[in-house]
Design a protein around this motif. Structure first.
Motif, short mmCIF file in Angstrom:
data_model
loop_
_atom_site.label_atom_id
_atom_site.label_comp_id
_atom_site.label_asym_id
_atom_site.label_seq_id
_atom_site.Cartn_x
_atom_site.Cartn_y
_atom_site.Cartn_z
N THR A 117 0.83 -1.21 0.00
CA THR A 117 0.00 0.00 0.00
C THR A 117 0.86 1.26 0.00
OG1 THR A 117 -0.28 -0.32 2.39
CG2 THR A 117 -2.09 -0.98 1.00
N SER A 121 0.48 4.07 -2.87
CA SER A 121 0.24 5.46 -2.49
C SER A 121 1.10 6.44 -3.28
CB SER A 121 0.52 5.65 -1.00
OG SER A 121 -0.38 4.88 -0.25
N THR A 205 -4.38 9.55 -0.90
CA THR A 205 -5.58 9.57 -0.06
C THR A 205 -6.60 8.56 -0.58
OG1 THR A 205 -5.21 11.92 0.33
CG2 THR A 205 -7.40 11.07 0.88
N ARG A 208 -5.59 5.10 0.37
CA ARG A 208 -5.85 4.86 1.79
C ARG A 208 -7.35 4.59 2.00
NH1 ARG A 208 -2.61 8.71 3.23
NH2 ARG A 208 -4.23 10.29 3.36
N SER A 211 -8.31 1.17 0.49
CA SER A 211 -7.72 0.11 1.28
C SER A 211 -8.49 -0.10 2.57
CB SER A 211 -6.26 0.48 1.56
OG SER A 211 -5.66 -0.47 2.37
N GLU A 212 -8.88 1.02 3.18
CA GLU A 212 -9.67 0.95 4.42
C GLU A 212 -11.05 0.34 4.13
OE1 GLU A 212 -9.15 1.16 7.42
OE2 GLU A 212 -11.20 1.29 8.23
#
Lengths: 220, 220
Positions: A117, A121, A205, A208, A211-212
């Motif tokens: 990740t 990013s 962003t 992220r 991925s979350e």
């Protein structure tokens, strides 16, 4: 430009940044034996090609039309691209090399997913600064089954390359492939959202967030 | 078999089960106007085709050779398959239909990921009981870039179909696509392991293991 045109550009990068894409209108011309070097020829050819693919369809557009629109020669075109398909996919190799390097360079202590990740990013570093260019590219690809196939192959190749990079970090093959394929799902989500959102949004962003969201989906 | 051969098979299923693949050696023959029906013609053609693709390469094998090896006519071949590529990919559509149906039929209370993994767990129902058949298929596909592309496209199509099924359950498009792509990573892992492991291992167990491993990878 004469037929004795000689390439004197130092290193023609595959840079997609706005600074390169901006057409300055100034051409640096060398005379005698050392022929003219055209600044940002690659960027001008890419833009001309994408516009033509979008306007007339990928199959209809010719290299001659592309070079005419860009105000450059076919010789210059083939210095930058093997064929008219390469205009669309040259960036994929750049992205792959970039991500593999990031995974390889991650601290030895980084867990596979952390390395993956963190690499994703940074994908924004090699994506075009002008997002409209990427939207146009995506529209051209989506309109052509053969190009869609090529895009899928590029993504599968990217997944393989990331799995290889994880294996070189000592991760078992099975886990490496599962992690890489799972990361590709995040990358696809982030990229789609990146295309859909305003220029201010940041790729890191979006990675992220996707991925979350994925972690929540799989019940983490 | 005469040129007036008429298809009287009731429902020729796409069944890959061992019971169908077994060559019994007995042919049921109808005479007068109603021509012979060949039991398990599809399975015999599939096996003959895969053997030939593996022995001589996919490009070299001809429909004539396939039907000769299967002891059937070309007419019978084209009754079951549009072309020699379809022999390899007929099952993909069956798998897709099966999984989409499972996702659609999941209880309304099931969360997206629950519906998805429950569906994947039943994929074993439509996979060949004879795992060696699938291993042979995989070897043939891996040896041929064009077939690999087709396999990738089938997987991408499967992902799209699963995302559509989730959207019909009221899931937002973004989440549906991320969940479907994440599920494809699990499916690929389970399928690879299914090919590598002994016949006793169960597809549902492999899906559960890969899914759990993925949850750990993404930090759940």
């Amino acid at each position: 430009m004469s037929a004795t045109d000689i390439r004197v550009a130092p290193h023609v990068s595959h840079c997609h940044q706005a600074c390169c894409h901006a057409t300055t209108g100034t051409d640096i011309t060398y005379t005698r034996r050392v022929a003219r070097w055209t600044p940002n020829a690659r960027g001008r050819l890419e833009t001309a090609a994408l516009e033509l693919y979008d306007e007339h369809g990928y199959d209809q557009a010719t290299v001659t039309q592309i070079t005419e629109r860009a105000g450059l020669t076919e010789r210059t075109f083939f210095r930058h691209f093997a064929d008219k398909r390469e205009v669309l996919f040259g960036g994929s190799q750049l992205l792959q090399d970039h991500l593999v390097e990031r995974v390889t360079d991650a601290p030895p202590s980084a867990a596979p997913w952390e390395a993956m990740t963190a690499a994703l990013s940074t994908a924004g570093d090699v994506l075009p600064a002008d997002r409209e260019y990427s939207r146009l590219r995506q529209r051209v690809i989506a309109a052509h089954p053969g190009l869609m196939e090529r895009e899928l192959i590029k993504l599968a190749t990217l997944s393989e390359a990331l799995a290889d990079a994880l294996q070189r970090r000592g991760i078992a093959a099975r886990t490496a492939h599962l992690a890489a394929d799972t990361a590709i799902a995040v990358f696809k989500a982030a990229f789609t959202r990146w295309l859909e959102t305003p220029e201010q949004s940041d790729f890191a962003t979006l990675v992220r967030e996707a991925s979350e969201e994925q972690r929540v989906i799989v019940g983490g």
